[in-house]
Design a protein around this motif. Structure first.
Motif, mmCIF file in Angstrom:
data_model
loop_
_atom_site.group_PDB
_atom_site.id
_atom_site.type_symbol
_atom_site.label_atom_id
_atom_site.label_comp_id
_atom_site.label_asym_id
_atom_site.label_seq_id
_atom_site.Cartn_x
_atom_site.Cartn_y
_atom_site.Cartn_z
ATOM 1 N N PRO A 181 0.796 -1.236 0.000
ATOM 2 C CA PRO A 181 0.000 0.000 0.000
ATOM 3 C C PRO A 181 0.821 1.275 0.000
ATOM 4 O O PRO A 181 0.437 2.266 -0.645
ATOM 5 C CB PRO A 181 -0.837 -0.134 1.278
ATOM 6 C CG PRO A 181 -1.006 -1.599 1.461
ATOM 7 C CD PRO A 181 0.297 -2.208 1.007
ATOM 8 N N ARG A 182 1.950 1.276 0.682
ATOM 9 C CA ARG A 182 2.736 2.515 0.743
ATOM 10 C C ARG A 182 3.387 2.853 -0.598
ATOM 11 O O ARG A 182 3.773 4.011 -0.825
ATOM 12 C CB ARG A 182 3.783 2.417 1.850
ATOM 13 C CG ARG A 182 3.151 2.374 3.240
ATOM 14 C CD ARG A 182 4.055 2.875 4.333
ATOM 15 N NE ARG A 182 3.372 2.896 5.631
ATOM 16 C CZ ARG A 182 2.625 3.881 6.069
ATOM 17 N NH1 ARG A 182 2.455 4.961 5.308
ATOM 18 N NH2 ARG A 182 2.040 3.822 7.246
ATOM 19 N N GLU A 183 3.489 1.888 -1.477
ATOM 20 C CA GLU A 183 3.999 2.186 -2.816
ATOM 21 C C GLU A 183 3.019 3.057 -3.602
ATOM 22 O O GLU A 183 3.403 3.691 -4.591
ATOM 23 C CB GLU A 183 4.287 0.890 -3.571
ATOM 24 C CG GLU A 183 5.447 0.085 -3.009
ATOM 25 C CD GLU A 183 5.748 -1.151 -3.843
ATOM 26 O OE1 GLU A 183 5.309 -1.203 -5.017
ATOM 27 O OE2 GLU A 183 6.421 -2.062 -3.319
ATOM 28 N N LEU A 184 1.747 3.069 -3.164
ATOM 29 C CA LEU A 184 0.759 3.908 -3.843
ATOM 30 C C LEU A 184 1.071 5.396 -3.695
ATOM 31 O O LEU A 184 0.560 6.217 -4.460
ATOM 32 C CB LEU A 184 -0.641 3.621 -3.296
ATOM 33 C CG LEU A 184 -1.246 2.256 -3.655
ATOM 34 C CD1 LEU A 184 -2.553 2.042 -2.926
ATOM 35 C CD2 LEU A 184 -1.448 2.126 -5.162
ATOM 36 N N GLU A 185 1.900 5.732 -2.706
ATOM 37 C CA GLU A 185 2.289 7.135 -2.529
ATOM 38 C C GLU A 185 3.100 7.644 -3.719
ATOM 39 O O GLU A 185 3.221 8.855 -3.916
ATOM 40 C CB GLU A 185 3.068 7.294 -1.226
ATOM 41 C CG GLU A 185 2.221 7.026 0.016
ATOM 42 C CD GLU A 185 3.015 7.066 1.303
ATOM 43 O OE1 GLU A 185 2.518 7.678 2.273
ATOM 44 O OE2 GLU A 185 4.119 6.487 1.336
ATOM 45 N N ARG A 186 3.652 6.721 -4.496
ATOM 46 C CA ARG A 186 4.403 7.113 -5.700
ATOM 47 C C ARG A 186 3.561 6.957 -6.969
ATOM 48 O O ARG A 186 4.058 7.125 -8.072
ATOM 49 C CB ARG A 186 5.675 6.265 -5.820
ATOM 50 C CG ARG A 186 6.611 6.413 -4.628
ATOM 51 C CD ARG A 186 7.976 5.809 -4.912
ATOM 52 N NE ARG A 186 7.908 4.364 -5.140
ATOM 53 C CZ ARG A 186 7.971 3.468 -4.160
ATOM 54 N NH1 ARG A 186 8.103 3.870 -2.895
ATOM 55 N NH2 ARG A 186 7.916 2.173 -4.441
ATOM 56 N N TRP A 203 -7.336 6.371 2.295
ATOM 57 C CA TRP A 203 -7.383 4.987 1.852
ATOM 58 C C TRP A 203 -6.977 4.110 3.038
ATOM 59 O O TRP A 203 -6.153 4.513 3.861
ATOM 60 C CB TRP A 203 -6.418 4.760 0.691
ATOM 61 C CG TRP A 203 -6.777 5.522 -0.559
ATOM 62 C CD1 TRP A 203 -7.047 6.856 -0.658
ATOM 63 C CD2 TRP A 203 -6.870 4.996 -1.874
ATOM 64 N NE1 TRP A 203 -7.310 7.192 -1.964
ATOM 65 C CE2 TRP A 203 -7.204 6.064 -2.735
ATOM 66 C CE3 TRP A 203 -6.697 3.729 -2.425
ATOM 67 C CZ2 TRP A 203 -7.377 5.908 -4.102
ATOM 68 C CZ3 TRP A 203 -6.860 3.557 -3.795
ATOM 69 C CH2 TRP A 203 -7.206 4.634 -4.629
ATOM 70 N N ASP A 204 -7.539 2.917 3.130
ATOM 71 C CA ASP A 204 -7.171 2.032 4.236
ATOM 72 C C ASP A 204 -6.930 0.614 3.733
ATOM 73 O O ASP A 204 -7.556 0.175 2.762
ATOM 74 C CB ASP A 204 -8.242 2.045 5.329
ATOM 75 C CG ASP A 204 -9.566 1.464 4.862
ATOM 76 O OD1 ASP A 204 -9.704 0.230 4.891
ATOM 77 O OD2 ASP A 204 -10.462 2.246 4.461
ATOM 78 N N PHE A 205 -6.008 -0.072 4.404
ATOM 79 C CA PHE A 205 -5.629 -1.440 4.041
ATOM 80 C C PHE A 205 -5.332 -2.219 5.313
ATOM 81 O O PHE A 205 -4.765 -1.682 6.268
ATOM 82 C CB PHE A 205 -4.379 -1.439 3.149
ATOM 83 C CG PHE A 205 -4.518 -0.663 1.874
ATOM 84 C CD1 PHE A 205 -4.956 -1.273 0.716
ATOM 85 C CD2 PHE A 205 -4.225 0.697 1.835
ATOM 86 C CE1 PHE A 205 -5.091 -0.555 -0.459
ATOM 87 C CE2 PHE A 205 -4.350 1.423 0.663
ATOM 88 C CZ PHE A 205 -4.788 0.795 -0.492
ATOM 89 N N SER A 206 -5.721 -3.499 5.329
ATOM 90 C CA SER A 206 -5.445 -4.365 6.479
ATOM 91 C C SER A 206 -4.942 -5.717 5.991
ATOM 92 O O SER A 206 -5.399 -6.234 4.967
ATOM 93 C CB SER A 206 -6.704 -4.562 7.332
ATOM 94 O OG SER A 206 -7.151 -3.335 7.861
ATOM 95 N N ARG A 207 -3.982 -6.290 6.786
ATOM 96 C CA ARG A 207 -3.467 -7.633 6.498
ATOM 97 C C ARG A 207 -2.778 -8.191 7.735
ATOM 98 O O ARG A 207 -1.891 -7.543 8.292
ATOM 99 C CB ARG A 207 -2.481 -7.616 5.331
ATOM 100 C CG ARG A 207 -1.996 -8.985 4.889
ATOM 101 C CD ARG A 207 -0.995 -8.902 3.764
ATOM 102 N NE ARG A 207 0.257 -8.286 4.184
ATOM 103 C CZ ARG A 207 1.319 -8.113 3.390
ATOM 104 N NH1 ARG A 207 1.248 -8.495 2.120
ATOM 105 N NH2 ARG A 207 2.407 -7.535 3.844
#
Length: 310
Positions: A181-186, A203-207
């Protein structure tokens, strides 16, 4: 003067756009219609209508009074309907509001079944992602996503929506596939903002017990679900949308799922209505019908329906 009859006549005149047509619709002499409106204006000490030889128009006071008359007459009809033991089928105008995507993909395709069951109901369906004020806008009930904050409403939970993150193949070919998910910052992400507050949603993500919530950069933000999906299909960026809304596009390859091992917070779906509508037969049958529709729909992650205030 029969005030209730005068209100009915006033509403008919406004709806018909003139005295003659209203008189014909109500099977009353035109003079009777005119006298009732004049008596109403005298009793209220306000001018409700502007009259010319060719047409009538509603004054500002008349417009406000018209909305109140609609509510009063609706309440009277609902009271009569709820007390009548011989009424076999609910009837009358039913104003419902629903988010654009849910209306287009779930409600509208199923309406032939609703009208087959309840042919005497006339439905007015508002389709918008804008949260309406049910009391102020004279809406009988609404389908809403997300948490509820209005304690003046009765709420019945009818399902849960999951979300999926995806992008068009052209976008992926140009910008690559994010693996975290943090790659979406680029990346370029298509954001969604609240019609009510203007706030852009995170945006939110869980795993595996890890949860990430973050704002993401984007060239465009939208506040309509159909427009949002269209932007994703056009390759403008990454989207995060309800999985039921994207199923066909994912199956056809127009969109490709990203970060499949991450999930996003599900959103509860409720049907809500004002507390004073609970006796209305037409509201009651619509709530039951839409609850059953959502419970059986494959795009819903159903929890048992519950009813509460709030």
């Amino acid at each position: 003067m029969n005030k209730l009859q005068a209100m009915e006549v006033f509403v008919q005149v406004v709806d018909a756009g003139g005295f003659t047509r209203a008189a014909d619709n109500m099977k009353l002499p035109k003079a009777t219609v005119s006298n009732l409106i004049q008596g109403l204006e005298t009793a209220l000490a306000v001018k409700l209508l502007h009259r010319t030889t060719r047409q009538i128009s509603v004054t500002a006071d008349g417009a406000a009074y018209y909305e109140r008359c609609l509510r009063i007459l609706s309440d009277v009809r609902e009271a009569e309907e709820s007390l009548s033991r011989t009424k076999l089928s609910p009837s009358g105008r039913l104003r419902v509001d629903a988010p654009t995507g849910l209306a287009r993909q779930m409600l509208i395709p199923a309406l032939p079944d609703f009208f087959e069951r309840y042919p005497d109901i006339t439905l007015e369906l508002g389709c918008s992602d804008r949260p309406v004020d049910l009391i102020e806008e004279n809406v009988d009930c609404a389908v809403r996503g997300g948490e509820l904050g209005d304690s003046a409403l009765i709420a019945r939970r009818i399902g849960v929506l999951g979300f999926v993150t995806c992008a068009a193949p052209d976008y992926i070919a140009r910008y690559g596939t994010p693996l975290h998910p943090r790659e979406l910052e680029r990346h370029r992400c298509i954001n969604y903002f609240s019609s009510k507050t203007g706030k852009v949603y995170d945006w939110d993500f869980s795993r595996d017990g890890e949860r990430i919530q973050l704002p993401l950069p984007g060239l465009i933000a939208l506040n309509d679900s159909d427009a949002y999906v269209t932007a994703g299909l056009a390759g403008l960026g990454v989207v995060q949308m309800t999985d039921f809304a994207l199923t066909d596009y994912l199956r056809d390859g127009q969109l490709v799922q990203l970060l499949a091992d991450w999930t996003s917070d599900p959103v509860p779906i409720h049907v809500v209505y004002p507390q004073n509508r609970h006796l209305s037969a037409k509201v009651r049958v619509f709530v039951e019908w839409v609850s059953d529709l959502f419970a059986k729909h494959p795009g819903m992650r159903g929890a048992p329906p519950t009813t509460s205030t709030g």
